[in-house]
Design a protein around this motif. Sequence first.
Motif, mmCIF file in Angstrom:
data_model
loop_
_atom_site.group_PDB
_atom_site.id
_atom_site.type_symbol
_atom_site.label_atom_id
_atom_site.label_comp_id
_atom_site.label_asym_id
_atom_site.label_seq_id
_atom_site.Cartn_x
_atom_site.Cartn_y
_atom_site.Cartn_z
ATOM 1 N N SER A 269 0.837 -1.196 0.000
ATOM 2 C CA SER A 269 0.000 0.000 0.000
ATOM 3 C C SER A 269 0.874 1.248 0.000
ATOM 4 C CB SER A 269 -0.904 0.001 1.232
ATOM 5 O OG SER A 269 -1.538 1.248 1.383
ATOM 6 N N PRO A 270 0.497 2.275 -0.784
ATOM 7 C CA PRO A 270 1.365 3.450 -0.905
ATOM 8 C C PRO A 270 1.127 4.531 0.148
ATOM 9 C CG PRO A 270 -0.463 3.650 -2.425
ATOM 10 C CD PRO A 270 -0.633 2.318 -1.738
ATOM 11 N N TYR A 271 0.159 4.346 1.047
ATOM 12 C CA TYR A 271 -0.271 5.469 1.878
ATOM 13 C C TYR A 271 0.617 5.721 3.085
ATOM 14 C CZ TYR A 271 -4.232 4.861 -1.141
ATOM 15 O OH TYR A 271 -5.017 4.727 -2.247
ATOM 16 N N VAL A 272 1.382 4.716 3.519
ATOM 17 C CA VAL A 272 2.392 4.906 4.557
ATOM 18 C C VAL A 272 3.745 4.627 3.919
ATOM 19 C CG1 VAL A 272 3.261 4.151 6.791
ATOM 20 C CG2 VAL A 272 0.794 4.220 6.380
ATOM 21 N N PRO A 273 4.617 5.639 3.775
ATOM 22 C CA PRO A 273 5.903 5.427 3.087
ATOM 23 C C PRO A 273 6.736 4.337 3.753
ATOM 24 C CG PRO A 273 5.441 7.770 3.357
ATOM 25 C CD PRO A 273 4.408 7.043 4.162
ATOM 26 N N VAL A 274 7.327 3.474 2.928
ATOM 27 C CA VAL A 274 8.127 2.337 3.403
ATOM 28 C C VAL A 274 9.566 2.537 2.961
ATOM 29 C CG1 VAL A 274 8.506 -0.152 3.124
ATOM 30 C CG2 VAL A 274 6.190 0.735 3.441
ATOM 31 N N SER A 275 10.495 2.262 3.868
ATOM 32 C CA SER A 275 11.912 2.427 3.540
ATOM 33 C C SER A 275 12.584 1.109 3.193
ATOM 34 C CB SER A 275 12.658 3.081 4.711
ATOM 35 O OG SER A 275 12.570 2.253 5.864
ATOM 36 N N SER A 276 12.083 -0.022 3.711
ATOM 37 C CA SER A 276 12.726 -1.304 3.420
ATOM 38 C C SER A 276 11.759 -2.443 3.715
ATOM 39 C CB SER A 276 13.997 -1.476 4.265
ATOM 40 O OG SER A 276 13.668 -1.539 5.649
ATOM 41 N N TYR A 277 12.149 -3.622 3.209
ATOM 42 C CA TYR A 277 11.392 -4.847 3.434
ATOM 43 C C TYR A 277 12.348 -5.921 3.941
ATOM 44 C CZ TYR A 277 8.025 -2.479 0.435
ATOM 45 O OH TYR A 277 7.157 -1.566 -0.109
ATOM 46 N N THR A 278 11.892 -6.714 4.889
ATOM 47 C CA THR A 278 12.695 -7.803 5.427
ATOM 48 C C THR A 278 12.008 -9.129 5.099
ATOM 49 O OG1 THR A 278 13.455 -6.403 7.234
ATOM 50 C CG2 THR A 278 13.792 -8.768 7.480
ATOM 51 N N VAL A 279 12.777 -10.034 4.515
ATOM 52 C CA VAL A 279 12.269 -11.350 4.145
ATOM 53 C C VAL A 279 12.670 -12.342 5.230
ATOM 54 C CG1 VAL A 279 12.309 -13.174 2.408
ATOM 55 C CG2 VAL A 279 12.487 -10.774 1.704
ATOM 56 N N TYR A 280 11.692 -13.128 5.671
ATOM 57 C CA TYR A 280 11.928 -14.161 6.688
ATOM 58 C C TYR A 280 11.566 -15.517 6.097
ATOM 59 C CZ TYR A 280 12.042 -10.311 10.072
ATOM 60 O OH TYR A 280 12.351 -9.161 10.755
ATOM 61 N N ARG A 281 12.182 -16.566 6.648
ATOM 62 C CA ARG A 281 11.811 -17.907 6.226
ATOM 63 C C ARG A 281 11.975 -18.864 7.399
ATOM 64 N NH1 ARG A 281 16.483 -20.750 2.418
ATOM 65 N NH2 ARG A 281 18.075 -20.961 4.029
ATOM 66 N N SER A 282 11.189 -19.929 7.367
ATOM 67 C CA SER A 282 11.328 -21.003 8.350
ATOM 68 C C SER A 282 10.697 -22.255 7.775
ATOM 69 C CB SER A 282 10.667 -20.631 9.685
ATOM 70 O OG SER A 282 9.255 -20.653 9.559
#
Length: 442
Positions: A269-282
């Motif tokens: 969603s573009p309405y709250v600016p995002v600086s990064s994304y973190t990918v998790y796995r298990s």
Amino acid sequence: MSRRRHLRPAAVASAAAVVLALGLTGTAHAAAPATTPGSAARADDPDQPENPLYDAPEGFRVDSGREAVALSWSTLSAATAYEVHRAEAEGTGPDEVGPFELLATVPTGSYADDSADPDVAYAYKVRALDGAGHVSPYTESLRGTRDTVAPFAPRDLTRARQDERGVTLTWRTGDSDSVKYMLYRAESPSAPRVKVGSTTSLTFRDTKGEPGLTYSYEVRGVDAVGNESEASNSVTGTRTVTAATAPKAPSVGSARLVGKRLTLSWSQSPYVPVSSYTVYRSKTSPVDTSDPANRLATTAGKEYTATVGEDGRDYSYAVVATSQHSVRSPASASVRPTYTEPRPPGATYVHDVAPGAGSVRLGWSAVPYGSDESRVTGYRVYRSTSPHLTKENTQFTEVTSGTEYVDRGLTGGTKYYYAVAALNEDGLESALSPEVSATPTS
């Protein structure tokens, strides 16, 4: 239920004769009962002592509805059926009704009158029957209507407040018979409306809207039988974005594993600016994104690609967005990538052959690859001094990452034969390109 028994005049006379006999002789002699016209028991007379249905059904209730008028009452142990009678209500007084007519005979303590004319007031009453033909008294008559008339629309819908906690709306009743109000919102004036809640008051706070997204709101009144009014006027409102606002959870749209090549992509969603994304796995799902051991990578974009190990198919993945103010979103849904066996890349073709002094320059087309194919990482050049070159009879090979190669140190006047194969990151190789030849000069 009280068990009332009414003594008939003949029974009273008999009792008096017994008392008189006792008073005179001290011995009771039953006198013959006097007979009067019409004194025989009638099955349809609830006052007869042999009639077990001496009380009307209790708990009689009539509820107006949109599709039918619902009647209900308590059943009697001696009853086998119940008669439902109906009359048009001609006024507001209890006696202002038309003649009652038998509407239905039913075996249970309820009946739905779906044959009532819409928006016409009716009076109803019920009595019980048994297998011997006895009847009970009627219940009191009650009124009901199959109500199909919607209330008036609410008026003057107003946005009273908007802040980081939500959007508060107020309105006026519109002088209707609404007993509650339904709130609707849309992401634009022309978008479909979605029901977001209901209230019995004239105010509502929408706390579930996405921060930063401007919604269009409307309210509708609902009456006691469920008829819903037309919409009120519409207003807009936006839940405010602050430094403490969390982004919306990313939505993973694609998760693929081709051989060892993992590709994840998501939307945000573009309405709250995002600086990064973190990918998790298990290896368990849902992925625990609070455990640092499950953290795989951080990226600024909305796609992640990597080469994973042999156990790559055993993992589930989730993504968390982080705002410019370091506030984390909820985790995306956990997904397990769709696995595809790796395939060799497509073949290329050599489009440029230029002999030179002791050399031959070759140029070929790059091999495209799709989203479900392993990435092409390079090309292998095959050379032979005999025609009908194959991978098995080749005399020389060289690997390059580009689409051009200069073969040097050749013998002038000798004819050389070439073909090229594409390589992908899974180590698979395409078929050979069509064979070409060239003769370098001395």
